[in-house]
Scaffold this motif. Structure first.
Motif, PDB file in Angstrom:
ATOM      1  N   SER A  16      77.308  74.011  14.865  1.00  0.00           N
ATOM      2  CA  SER A  16      77.902  74.920  15.844  1.00  0.00           C
ATOM      3  C   SER A  16      76.903  76.004  16.224  1.00  0.00           C
ATOM      4  CB  SER A  16      79.150  75.585  15.246  1.00  0.00           C
ATOM      5  OG  SER A  16      78.788  76.435  14.156  1.00  0.00           O
ATOM      6  N   ALA A  17      77.271  76.761  17.251  1.00  0.00           N
ATOM      7  CA  ALA A  17      76.437  77.891  17.669  1.00  0.00           C
ATOM      8  C   ALA A  17      76.327  78.921  16.560  1.00  0.00           C
ATOM      9  CB  ALA A  17      77.026  78.513  18.931  1.00  0.00           C
ATOM     10  N   GLU A  18      77.394  79.074  15.791  1.00  0.00           N
ATOM     11  CA  GLU A  18      77.361  80.025  14.674  1.00  0.00           C
ATOM     12  C   GLU A  18      76.338  79.598  13.627  1.00  0.00           C
ATOM     13  OE1 GLU A  18      80.112  78.711  15.999  1.00  0.00           O
ATOM     14  OE2 GLU A  18      80.835  80.531  17.027  1.00  0.00           O
ATOM     15  N   ASP A  19      76.224  78.293  13.409  1.00  0.00           N
ATOM     16  CA  ASP A  19      75.234  77.795  12.457  1.00  0.00           C
ATOM     17  C   ASP A  19      73.818  78.054  12.961  1.00  0.00           C
ATOM     18  OD1 ASP A  19      77.257  76.882  10.815  1.00  0.00           O
ATOM     19  OD2 ASP A  19      77.182  74.828  11.565  1.00  0.00           O
ATOM     20  N   ILE A  20      73.621  77.892  14.257  1.00  0.00           N
ATOM     21  CA  ILE A  20      72.301  78.158  14.838  1.00  0.00           C
ATOM     22  C   ILE A  20      71.932  79.631  14.656  1.00  0.00           C
ATOM     23  CG2 ILE A  20      71.023  78.309  17.012  1.00  0.00           C
ATOM     24  CD1 ILE A  20      71.210  75.474  16.014  1.00  0.00           C
ATOM     25  N   ALA A  33      75.265  66.697  15.140  1.00  0.00           N
ATOM     26  CA  ALA A  33      74.093  67.516  14.796  1.00  0.00           C
ATOM     27  C   ALA A  33      73.828  68.494  15.927  1.00  0.00           C
ATOM     28  CB  ALA A  33      72.880  66.632  14.565  1.00  0.00           C
ATOM     29  N   PHE A  34      74.035  69.783  15.663  1.00  0.00           N
ATOM     30  CA  PHE A  34      73.928  70.827  16.683  1.00  0.00           C
ATOM     31  C   PHE A  34      72.547  71.451  16.600  1.00  0.00           C
ATOM     32  CE2 PHE A  34      75.226  74.628  19.055  1.00  0.00           C
ATOM     33  CZ  PHE A  34      76.117  74.079  19.976  1.00  0.00           C
ATOM     34  N   PHE A  35      71.693  71.096  17.565  1.00  0.00           N
ATOM     35  CA  PHE A  35      70.305  71.550  17.563  1.00  0.00           C
ATOM     36  C   PHE A  35      70.010  72.359  18.814  1.00  0.00           C
ATOM     37  CE2 PHE A  35      69.064  67.364  15.228  1.00  0.00           C
ATOM     38  CZ  PHE A  35      69.541  67.875  14.031  1.00  0.00           C
ATOM     39  N   CYS A  36      68.912  73.101  18.760  1.00  0.00           N
ATOM     40  CA  CYS A  36      68.453  73.877  19.921  1.00  0.00           C
ATOM     41  C   CYS A  36      68.087  72.954  21.081  1.00  0.00           C
ATOM     42  CB  CYS A  36      67.227  74.709  19.549  1.00  0.00           C
ATOM     43  SG  CYS A  36      67.550  76.021  18.368  1.00  0.00           S
ATOM     44  N   HIS A  37      68.076  73.529  22.286  1.00  0.00           N
ATOM     45  CA  HIS A  37      67.662  72.769  23.455  1.00  0.00           C
ATOM     46  C   HIS A  37      66.211  72.346  23.299  1.00  0.00           C
ATOM     47  CE1 HIS A  37      66.711  71.763  27.630  1.00  0.00           C
ATOM     48  NE2 HIS A  37      68.021  71.682  27.839  1.00  0.00           N
TER      49      HIS A  37
END
Length: 500
Positions: free
Chosen positions: A75-79, A354-358
């Motif tokens: 999630s964005a919170e994890d990032i 898997a939530f990764f950066c652009h």
């Protein structure tokens, strides 16, 4: 054991690893050259506990503390949480340590996150193994490093052709216990003083070379693993005199695998090209480069402030030409921060949750090596002879010499002589010492050459259809376009992955 201390890290180095420095096999815990480096890395583990609010989180499976870098971002919170951890951990060395354990932790977490890629193997056991290994790393808080570059000495042929075929790591036998591998890999930064080696995909491998398509993890002390060190650039000096060289030579080593047994439970890829060739492309930029880019931002921030202090110490801080140079460094920092921010804001699901950066964060690979080399050049130019007129801190304590130094070597703007010496000694250690020169080379190539990075960005742009503006110019004017030639396959990224 989770979230180890420095003492626990050092205790883990008491094994029979085969490490060579020059023509001597050494015990890294006992050799005087490695004392500062090991203390410096031990300090990293103590630092993560000191700043636990930023660096650590609760392990969802055990309830114990674990390093944030090992979390699986969803999630964005994890990032955002990872950003805080990477920023804080980089500040331990002001970005001068490139291979702190959070670096490979992030790589491993990214690989575990992409179960969908491992599913291409057709056998769930491979992802089960790497997931189990990830769990082991969390619970033991292991210091990992990687060694992934093929030992391609002859550049006139392919990386796995000619003499290179026999040099680089490959499978030579299979037994009931596991794979037998032979060959070399380059270059394991931190290798001699890490706990384990993680071998994973770098550049894609073509069909016919499946014996080289490997991923596994083993302890550095595994029989047959030989670490061949470069000259050591750490020095026995007080931190006040050598703030980086006294603690932060993370050492680089060629790793030779002399018929090493890799237990099956530690084998994650075994010749499957569909998995091997997809894993790096499916994780490296959006996942790994969040850590590398944030570390680079911290290093640029330090370099900018260091140069400001140098300018004050010479009373050049009000000169327009100095402001221009300082602004140049600050512009690099602002651009890097903006790219990281944009990539984090636009993070997304890359597959399997898997939530990764652009992927745009990869643009920093094409620019950061040039910026880092330029910053070192600026430091040398600004410092000039001042970089060499720098008495030690102990010299100022001498009853005869101290007063002379205070009188004849003060800084401008009321800066005491001892502080002036400290500023310029730090600058030299950063950019001009043996370690500083090594670090500049590291920055140039640790994510691949600039040429490779630019080529990869071009291929990505073509694959995404970043064309059409030229033809649109004439179409808008009502002019029939000339038929375009048949496009070649631009999705192939052969030979464009990270190098070291």
């Amino acid at each position: 054991m989770t979230a180890r201390t420095g003492a626990e890290y050092k205790a883990g180095l008491a094994d029979n690893r085969e490490v060579w420095l020059g023509d001597q096999r050494i015990n890294v815990l006992e050799h005087p050259a490695f004392k500062g480096s090991i203390e410096g890395m031990a300090g990293y583990f103590d630092y993560q506990n000191k700043y636990a609010a930023d660096c650590l989180m609760t392990d969802p499976e055990t309830g114990s503390a674990m390093n944030v870098s090992l979390s699986l971002p969803k999630s964005a919170e994890d990032i955002a949480r990872r950003h805080r951890a990477f920023d804080r951990l980089a500040r331990y060395s002001n970005g001068m340590l490139g291979r702190t354990p959070d670096y490979v932790n992030v790589v491993l977490a990214g690989h575990v996150s992409r179960k969908d890629i491992f599913d291409k193997s057709g056998d769930p056991v491979f992802h089960e193994r790497i997931a189990a290994y990830h769990r082991e790393v969390i619970e033991k808080d292991l210091a990992l490093t990687h060694t992934i570059v093929h030992a391609a000495i002859d550049k006139s042929v392919g990386e796995l052709q000619g003499m290179n075929e026999e040099l680089t790591l490959r499978v030579v036998d299979r037994t009931e216990e596991g794979l037998i591998v032979r060959g070399a890999k380059m270059l394991a930064t931190l290798g001699p003083i890490a706990d384990e080696l993680y071998v994973y995909p770098a550049v894609p491998i073509q069909p016919g070379y499946e014996e080289y398509a490997l991923s596994f993890a083993i302890p550095v002390a595994t029989p047959g693993v030989v670490s061949v060190c470069r000259d050591h650039y750490g020095v026995d000096a007080e931190i006040v005199d050598k703030p980086f060289s006294s603690r932060f030579d993370e050492q680089d080593a060629v790793i030779i695998f002399d018929d090493v047994l890799i237990p099956w439970e530690r084998v994650f890829i075994d010749g499957n090209l569909s998995v091997y060739n997809a894993l790096n492309a499916g994780t490296a930029t959006g996942n790994t480069q969040q850590q590398t880019a944030i570390r680079a931002c911290v290093k640029l921030e330090f370099a900018y402030d260091l140069c400001v202090q140098m300018a004050k110490a010479t009373a050049t801080d009000t000169k327009p030409e100095t402001a221009s140079i300082l602004g140049e460094i600050y512009s690099y920092l602002r651009i890097a921060r903006a790219v990281v921010h944009s990539a984090e804001v636009n993070a997304s699901d890359w597959g399997n949750g898997a939530f990764f950066c652009h992927d745009d964060i990869s643009s920093l690979r094409t620019m950061m090596p040039l910026w880092m080399a330029r910053v070192n050049d600026i430091i040398k130019s600004m410092g000039s002879h001042n970089l060499l007129a720098t008495p030690t801190a102990a010299a100022f304590q001498d009853t005869r010499l101290g007063p002379l130094l205070e009188k004849y070597l003060p800084g401008a703007n009321g800066i005491p002589a001892q502080e002036r010496a400290r500023i310029f000694r730090t600058a030299w250690d950063f950019a001009g010492s043996a370690l500083g020169s090594r670090n500049e080379l590291y920055e140039r190539f640790y994510l691949g050459s600039v040429g490779r990075a630019r080529g990869l960005d071009h291929r990505k742009a073509q694959a995404k259809g970043e064309t059409g503006a030229y033809r649109a110019l004439f179409e808008e004017a009502g002019i029939d376009p000339v038929p375009a030639p048949e496009q070649q396959d631009l999705l192939s990224l052969q030979g464009t992955g990270p190098r070291a």
